[in-house]
Each structure stands twice: as structure tokens, then as C-alpha cells.
Enzyme design. Structure first.
Site, PDB file in Angstrom:
ATOM      1  N   PHE A 137       1.808   3.944   9.812  1.00  0.00           N
ATOM      2  CA  PHE A 137       3.133   3.610   9.284  1.00  0.00           C
ATOM      3  C   PHE A 137       4.156   4.548   9.939  1.00  0.00           C
ATOM      4  O   PHE A 137       4.951   5.200   9.271  1.00  0.00           O
ATOM      5  CB  PHE A 137       3.180   3.748   7.756  1.00  0.00           C
ATOM      6  N   CYS A 178       6.763   8.864  -0.726  1.00  0.00           N
ATOM      7  CA  CYS A 178       8.014   8.844  -1.483  1.00  0.00           C
ATOM      8  C   CYS A 178       7.773   8.399  -2.920  1.00  0.00           C
ATOM      9  O   CYS A 178       8.714   8.043  -3.624  1.00  0.00           O
ATOM     10  CB  CYS A 178       9.029   7.928  -0.798  1.00  0.00           C
TER      11      CYS A 178
END
Length: 408
Positions: free
Chosen positions: A271, A363
Site C-alpha cells: 500500500f 491511521c
């Protein structure tokens, strides 16, 4: 969770819950309270030593911040406790939870604002939390000054471009050349509006101005290619591409990962986005980066080729086609930085691998803790966690976790 000395007073606020409410000694949740405050019988609050005066006149109506009433000490502790609480909920223990790093005020370099016109009045700002109501912004303690400086001029620009009671979006990012501005759900047809847009972009020295009328962003102004420098390498910046919210937060996450990667050989960055970590860690060693967004892969590949890095950028959907243990075992270390939902499928494959070091940037403490449990069950130990508060005064917390294979 945030701990304060326990008192016999049932109305004493002892800690801050994950969503930002204070919690009393007897378990009641109290909005806009801080540890040390006291809930009175009439429902009012007697403020304690950790209750701060909010610096912004729009607080608490504006949804950009939820915790401006906490002093710096308690807010930083909250950032760390969000991570610890999520890990505890999954039965995961970290070897060390490092002191939280919190970005300073007025350093947010990307933002998404809403705009709407009511009669002759144009409103522009963040929405109230859990509401479509726009708080018309006249000040902001989180946005970088270069972004906030555009708020007032944008009201005048948007007037003829937004229909009455019709919502538009304003997306801004601070890139190498200035502000990258994208206006969504606006009408921008005709020569007069085209001239207004061009004049606005030139006057405010925008890096780029794009318009999205529902068919994807179309660039209207870009005097030179917009770039963002990552790891010392300028990378072409696609419109609305993901960027770490603050430069300080990016530096904190990169530093946490770099320490774990010292001395290792080939790295896989999963990612990888535009290459925040691939480029920061890739000098002098080979890096494989995998990303599902084609425009990000192409931008990273071009940057790697231009700087002659040993970098392979692979267009690959890691949810549908995660790297297998056989593929992962070719690397000396793996970094994974998935979206908020985490990466269950890829983590399950990593857990079956023999990769010595895994760095996980997240996150969302909740999805991180869930994935961390899978890695630990696969023979990894969570060596350390670095909590990071890029979104100052919000409940949004990020982190970098370092895992090492135990050999069991």
C-alpha cells in the site's frame, strides 16, 4: 485510557474515552470535559487544571476539532491512550509504547472543506460533527496558513459557480509549488468563468487548479507539473492524491520505521501510495512497492526511474491479491500502510511468512490492534508502537508499530 487519581467524588472526570467524551468516576460520559473537571448535580461543569480555553472561536461547533478543551499534556496522553486502549481490547501487549508525537497548530497541509450558497451568502468551512451544517470559517488553528489564506477569496470565486442550496467541495493540498486546489460539484462553463478561474489561480499563485463537475478532475491551470517531495525525491502529484496530513507527522512515522529498518536489505512497501516510505527508506537498497491506484504507481515509477533508484512499483490490489508467504520471504523487511479498515487478507499472509521485521503504519488503532493480534498469533512480537497525532485536537490517531519474528 487516561488515568487520573481516583476520588470518592462520583462526578469527577477521570479519563477521556475513545470518542472524546470525559468519563466520570461512576461511568457517565460528559462531552467537552477534561480529567480533573467535576460534573455538578445540575449538569454543569467545574473546570479542573487540565481544562484549556479553546483557541478557536468556532469550537466546538466546527467538526474540524473535537478536543480543543484539553491542555497539551492531556491531549498528548489521549493520543497514546487511544493506541493502548485498542491493543488492550484485543489482548495485545507492546514491548514499548513510545511518547506520543503531536503536530503543532496550523500545520495541516491538506483539507477537504464544504461550500454552499444560501441566497447571496456563500458559506465555506468544515461541517459540524455528524451533521451537514457548514461552519462558515473565519479562523482556523489547524490549517497551514497557505491553505487558510484561500478561504476568503474562495467565497467570492465560488459565488457564480454554486447553485442556491447546492453543496460543493473544496479540496486543498500543499505541494512543492504551492496550493493544489480542486473544486468539486461546481458549474464552470463559459468564457467568463474560465477567465475568473485563471485570474484566481494566477493571483494566488496556485500550483494547480482543477475542476470536477462530476466526471473526474480536469486541470484548468498548472504552470509547471505539481510535485510533492518524498524522501528527498520530487514525485508527480496526482489531483487529490493521499498525502500525510502534516510534514511533522510524516517525519515522525518515517523516523519510527527507519529505525526498525536500519541495516536490513531488500524491503517491500505494501500500500505504498506515492512512495512516502519507499523513497525515504530506499536510498542505497532495493525496494518493492505495491499499490492498487494506477496513477500513484505511475508517479512513483517515474520518480524512481528519474533518480535511478532500485525501485519496483507494482500495480497490484493487495485486498484481492495479497503477496503470498513465498513472495514475502524474498524480503528482509516488510512495511505495510493500509487504509483505515486495515489489511486482514495481507496480514494473514505475512503471519505465515518468515520475514524478520514488519513495520505497520496505521491511521486506525482499532484495525491495527486486530491485525497485530493475527501477526502475534503467527509468531511475531510487537516490539514498539509510536503514537502520532497529526490531526491535532481531533480523535483521529495514527501510529507506527514494529514487529519482529520470534523464531517460535
Amino acid at each position: 485510557m487516561t488515568k487520573e487519581p481516583v476520588s470518592g467524588d462520583p462526578g469527577l472526570i477521570l479519563r477521556i474515552a475513545a470518542k472524546g467524551d470525559g468519563v466520570t468516576a461512576d461511568g457517565r460520559h460528559v462531552p467537552l470535559s477534561a480529567p480533573g473537571d467535576r460534573l455538578r448535580a445540575d449538569g454543569g461543569l467545574d473546570y479542573g487544571p487540565h481544562h484549556a480555553e479553546p483557541p478557536c472561536r468556532h469550537y466546538p461547533l466546527c467538526g474540524g476539532c473535537q478536543l480543543q478543551h484539553l491542555d497539551d499534556e492531556i491531549y498528548a496522553r489521549y493520543v497514546g491512550d487511544r493506541v493502548v486502549g485498542a491493543l488492550t481490547g484485543q489482548g495485545v501487549e507492546a514491548g514499548a509504547v513510545l511518547p506520543p508525537i503531536v503536530s503543532p497548530p496550523r500545520t495541516r497541509r491538506r483539507a477537504s472543506l464544504r461550500a454552499a450558497k444560501f441566497g447571496k451568502k456563500m458559506q465555506l468551512g468544515f461541517s459540524s460533527e455528524n451533521s451537514h451544517r457548514i461552519v462558515d470559517m473565519t479562523m482556523c488553528e489547524v490549517l497551514h496558513p497557505a491553505l487558510f489564506a484561500l478561504v476568503a477569496p474562495l467565497r467570492n470565486l465560488l459565488g457564480p459557480m454554486v447553485g442556491d442550496r447546492r453543496a460543493a467541495h473544496v479540496r486543498m493540498s500543499l505541494v512543492d509549488q504551492g496550493v493544489d486546489l480542486c473544486l468539486e460539484n461546481v458549474g464552470a462553463e463559459g468564457l467568463e468563468l474560465a477567465e475568473r478561474l485563471n485570474d484566481f489561480a494566477q493571483t494566488h499563485r496556485l500550483a494547480r487548479l482543477s475542476i470536477d463537475e462530476g466526471f473526474g478532475p480536469q486541470t484548468r491551470y498548472e504552470p509547471e507539473p505539481a510535485t510533492i517531495t518524498l524522501g528527498g525525491v520530487p514525485v508527480a502529484m496526482p489531483t487529490n492524491a493521499f498525502l500525510q496530513a502534516t510534514a511533522d507527522g510524516e517525519a515522525a512515522l518515517v523516523s519510527a520505521v527507519r529505525g526498525a529498518m536500519a541495516g536490513v536489505g531488500t524491503i517491500a512497501d505494501l500500500f505504498c501510495g506515492l512512495g512516502t516510505f519507499a523513497l525515504a527508506l530506499g536510498e542505497g537498497r532495493a525496494v518493492y512497492g505495491a499499490e492498487a491506484a494506477r496513477d500513484l504507481v505511475l508517479a512513483l515509477k517515474m520518480a524512481g526511474n528519474r533518480t535511478q533508484r532500485r525501485l519496483v512499483a507494482d500495480h497490484r490490489d493487495l485486498f484481492r491479491r495479497p503477496l503470498t508467504p513465498e513472495e514475502l520471504n524474498r524480503f528482509d523487511a516488510v512495511l505495510i500502510d493500509p487504509p483505515r479498515a486495515g489489511a486482514r487478507e495481507q496480514v494473514q499472509q505475512i503471519a505465515l511468512s518468515t520475514v524478520p521485521v514488519v513495520a505497520y503504519v496505521s491511521c486506525n488503532p482499532g484495525s491495527f490492534a486486530r491485525d497485530a493480534k493475527h501477526l502475534i498469533e503467527g509468531g511475531y512480537a510487537l516490539e514498539s508502537v509510536q503514537p502520532v497525532g497529526q490531526f491535532r485536537w481531533s480523535t483521529h490517531v495514527e501510529l507506527a508499530g514494529i514487529f519482529r519474528k520470534t523464531g517460535e
